[in-house]
Design a protein around this motif. Structure first.
Motif, PDB file in Angstrom:
ATOM      1  N   ILE A 103     -14.175  54.987  -2.448  1.00  0.00           N
ATOM      2  CA  ILE A 103     -14.813  54.861  -1.378  1.00  0.00           C
ATOM      3  C   ILE A 103     -14.740  53.686  -0.557  1.00  0.00           C
ATOM      4  O   ILE A 103     -14.680  53.597   0.499  1.00  0.00           O
ATOM      5  CB  ILE A 103     -15.992  56.750  -1.538  1.00  0.00           C
ATOM      6  N   VAL A 104     -16.056  52.656  -1.371  1.00  0.00           N
ATOM      7  CA  VAL A 104     -16.415  52.430  -0.599  1.00  0.00           C
ATOM      8  C   VAL A 104     -15.518  51.303  -0.421  1.00  0.00           C
ATOM      9  O   VAL A 104     -15.535  50.523   1.125  1.00  0.00           O
ATOM     10  CB  VAL A 104     -17.433  51.426  -1.726  1.00  0.00           C
ATOM     11  N   ILE A 105     -14.240  50.629  -1.245  1.00  0.00           N
ATOM     12  CA  ILE A 105     -13.858  50.123  -0.997  1.00  0.00           C
ATOM     13  C   ILE A 105     -12.194  50.488  -0.096  1.00  0.00           C
ATOM     14  O   ILE A 105     -12.131  49.461   0.792  1.00  0.00           O
ATOM     15  CB  ILE A 105     -12.715  49.040  -1.978  1.00  0.00           C
ATOM     16  N   GLY A 106     -12.221  51.804  -0.182  1.00  0.00           N
ATOM     17  CA  GLY A 106     -11.382  52.485   1.145  1.00  0.00           C
ATOM     18  C   GLY A 106     -12.307  52.032   2.645  1.00  0.00           C
ATOM     19  O   GLY A 106     -11.613  52.143   4.302  1.00  0.00           O
ATOM     20  N   ILE A 107     -13.201  52.436   2.946  1.00  0.00           N
ATOM     21  CA  ILE A 107     -14.205  51.969   3.811  1.00  0.00           C
ATOM     22  C   ILE A 107     -13.715  50.599   4.178  1.00  0.00           C
ATOM     23  O   ILE A 107     -13.731  50.269   5.187  1.00  0.00           O
ATOM     24  CB  ILE A 107     -15.762  52.344   3.979  1.00  0.00           C
ATOM     25  N   MET A 108     -14.221  49.517   3.777  1.00  0.00           N
ATOM     26  CA  MET A 108     -13.978  47.778   3.922  1.00  0.00           C
ATOM     27  C   MET A 108     -12.479  48.000   3.605  1.00  0.00           C
ATOM     28  O   MET A 108     -12.063  46.857   5.562  1.00  0.00           O
ATOM     29  CB  MET A 108     -13.968  47.258   2.946  1.00  0.00           C
ATOM     30  N   ALA A 109     -11.458  48.281   3.724  1.00  0.00           N
ATOM     31  CA  ALA A 109     -10.119  48.026   4.108  1.00  0.00           C
ATOM     32  C   ALA A 109      -9.529  48.646   5.363  1.00  0.00           C
ATOM     33  O   ALA A 109      -9.604  47.975   6.143  1.00  0.00           O
ATOM     34  CB  ALA A 109      -9.234  49.092   3.133  1.00  0.00           C
ATOM     35  N   ILE A 110     -10.258  50.078   5.946  1.00  0.00           N
ATOM     36  CA  ILE A 110     -10.065  50.621   7.828  1.00  0.00           C
ATOM     37  C   ILE A 110     -10.804  49.671   8.296  1.00  0.00           C
ATOM     38  O   ILE A 110     -10.306  49.580   8.672  1.00  0.00           O
ATOM     39  CB  ILE A 110     -10.753  51.558   7.150  1.00  0.00           C
TER      40      ILE A 110
END
Length: 217
Positions: free
Chosen positions: A166-173
């Protein structure tokens, strides 16, 4: 042919004029008439001038005060050759791919591990409950302690990987480094706990039913 000794017939050869004597004055030459003169071209009348206009040359155009004026000689060409602006470098989708991998492990791998362990726990619980002296001390889980350990490890592993996804996905977005993969990772990571819980309940139920059937037989 005629005989050279005979005189020429009359009228055949014109008489030769006598040679001028020395000291004689030659006769005056005939006057030469002058070439005929052509008449001069008639002068055309000048075109009439419209009232309000003058035939004098027009004065150079001057811009009104306050108007934008082009510098004398035109605009200066910047020094050096024209170089096209560099294109924006494409960012690496590493963050999105990493988040998607973490979410898939949390939603697929850990449920498989906990499913196998939960089935064995459910199968061994009925027999262990009959042997346990104190049910409250969780001694009935001793025959399935290895399976309980695997279930606990898979639970915490899935939890950590889901939060990381979840954390890395938000950073990627936000950084646009694999935006599509980041969105997919968020969706999978949110659904992973539901999948984990369903698998645990189903495996425990199936294992318990198998254990009870073994005791009854």
């Amino acid at each position: 042919m005629t005989d050279p000794q005979l005189p020429p017939p009359s009228g055949a050869v014109p008489p030769v004029p006598p040679a001028p004597q020395q000291g004689a004055v030659p006769p005056p030459a005939a006057p030469v008439s002058p070439a005929p003169a052509y008449p001069a071209a008639p002068a055309y009348p000048s075109a009439p001038v419209a009232p309000g206009y003058s035939s004098a040359p027009a004065a150079p155009y001057q811009a009104p005060p306050g108007a934008y004026q082009v510098p004398v000689g035109g605009y200066a060409v910047p020094a050096g050759e024209y170089t096209a602006p560099e294109a924006t470098p494409r960012r690496s989708p590493l963050l999105g791919v990493l988040a998607l991998i973490f979410s898939l492990v949390a939603a697929v791998v850990t449920p498989i591990v906990v499913g196998v362990a939960s089935y064995e726990i459910g199968r061994r619980i009925p027999e262990a409950m009959n042997r346990a002296e104190e049910f409250s001390s969780l001694a009935f889980l001793s025959p399935a302690r290895d399976q309980v350990l695997w279930a606990e490890v898979s639970f915490w592993t899935g939890t950590i990987l889901g939060i990381a996804a979840i954390v890395i996905g938000i950073m990627a977005i936000v950084r646009k480094q694999g935006r599509g993969q980041g969105i997919a990772a968020l969706i999978v990571a949110v659904v992973a706990p539901i999948i984990f819980s369903v698998v645990v309940i189903a495996a425990l139920s199936a294992g318990g039913a198998t254990g009870v059937a073994g005791l009854a037989s």
